[in-house]
Design a protein around this motif. Structure first.
Motif: not given
Length: 363
Positions: A52-57, A90-93, A158-162
């Motif tokens: 149910a996360a429906h995440a979008l980066t 990072y966008s999500s519910g 390059r790397d990015l982390q959430f």
């Protein structure tokens, strides 16, 4: 823009069974309800939430211009830097806060609109002259900055982390772009040089992994998708420049009677930027009377003159476009002959007679 995504697939959600105590449709004795262990319940619930996360980066990048400024073709190399700013959001519910995101970005730079290759790259002037330059990923300028499509010259990665609870946040970073115009390009002409890196000539590619409780790793690569661009322009300029030197004009041993004219020659050598117009003038010297040049020595002054032509009829002076020698730079050394003459005149005491002439190059 959105990049590639990989995440754990959701597990089926367990449904809770209920039945009334003390009742059996088949007359059987009452039985107690069975309870799942708490750990199993939490894992099952988390597995349900994963679906149910429906995440979008999404990620993007911008870059400042790579400006070299003045370049002297007769001088040394020129270095400069620019800056890339990149970010991911990072966008999500609400349930997305249980997940971490591992994003890997690649920033590719191609040949540019005025280029024909990566090694070396080039900027072009309005006259069509090509100035070689290069873009590097490191401060020592040994790692050429390339593209995901050119394995021999890779892009910058390059790397990015959430971490968890990162929904709605943005991670940012910067990278330095190192540029160099090498020395030895003596054939560069006067003018403004540039190369435009827009559209297909820059590319941002990225992929990301979503991991429950941030228990994950970065993708193995960035993929090769075109997820955006970071347009910039590389520019430089070449101004007219000249260097000059001259040999001594030695009339040799002359009879003190000075009954006949004595001729000699010397050389002025100059090196000017390609296509740079120039004029060379010779001063009057330190002992002139009006426009007449003179050497000084033990017996006083001896008249002499300097000319632009073999016939010694065109006096060489400093008035632009009148009695100077004109030309256009080639980037190589150009030599001019100075024709000198000591005319017949009254006798002088034996000795050494000298004068000093200033050579002026106007460009």
């Amino acid at each position: 823009m959105a990049g590639g995504r990989s995440a754990d697939r959701p597990l089926p959600c367990p449904r809770r069974a209920t039945r009334a105590a003390g009742h059996d449709d088949h007359g059987a004795a009452d039985m107690p309800l069975r309870r799942l262990p708490m750990t199993a319940c939490l894992l099952a619930l988390a597995a349900c939430w994963s679906g149910a996360a429906h995440a979008l980066t999404t990620c993007s990048a911008t870059m400042t211009h790579l400006t070299f400024g003045p370049v002297d073709p007769l001088g040394g190399l020129v270095d400069t830097t620019a800056t890339i700013n990149y970010q991911c959001t990072y966008s999500s519910g609400l349930l997305g806060n249980l997940y971490g995101v591992y994003a890997r970005l690649c920033m590719s730079i191609g040949t540019g609109a005025q280029g024909s290759g990566v090694q070396p790259r080039q900027m072009i002037s309005g006259s069509g002259d090509a100035m070689m330059f290069q873009i590097y990923r490191d401060a020592t300028r040994t790692q050429v900055w390339g593209s995901v499509d050119t394995p021999g010259t890779p892009p910058l990665q390059r790397d990015l982390q959430f971490t968890i609870l990162g929904v709605g946040t943005t991670q940012t970073g910067t990278a330095t772009v190192y540029g160099r115009v090498p020395a030895g390009q003596t054939g560069l002409g006067v003018g403004a040089y540039s190369n435009s890196f827009s559209g297909i000539h820059t590319r941002l590619s990225f992929r990301y992994n979503e991991a429950l409780l941030s228990l994950g790793t970065f993708p193995t690569d960035c993929g090769n998708a075109n997820n955006g661009s970071f347009a910039f322009t590389a520019s430089a300029s070449v101004a007219p420049a000249c260097t000059v030197s001259a040999t001594t004009q030695d009339f040799g041993a002359v009879s003190g009677l000075l009954r006949a004219a004595q001729d000699a020659t010397s050389t002025v050598s100059l090196r000017c930027t390609y296509r740079a117009p120039w004029q060379v003038g010779l001063g009057l010297g330190q002992n002139a009377a009006g426009t007449a040049r003179r050497m000084t020595g033990p017996g006083g002054l001896i008249d002499y003159e300097l000319y632009r032509d073999l016939g010694r009829t065109q006096r060489w002076g400093t008035t632009l476009n009148v009695d100077t020698v004109t030309g256009t730079g080639t980037g190589a050394t150009q030599s001019l002959t100075v024709y000198g003459r000591v005319p017949a005149q009254t006798p002088r005491t034996a000795g050494t007679y000298t004068d000093t002439i200033v050579v002026t190059v106007t460009y």
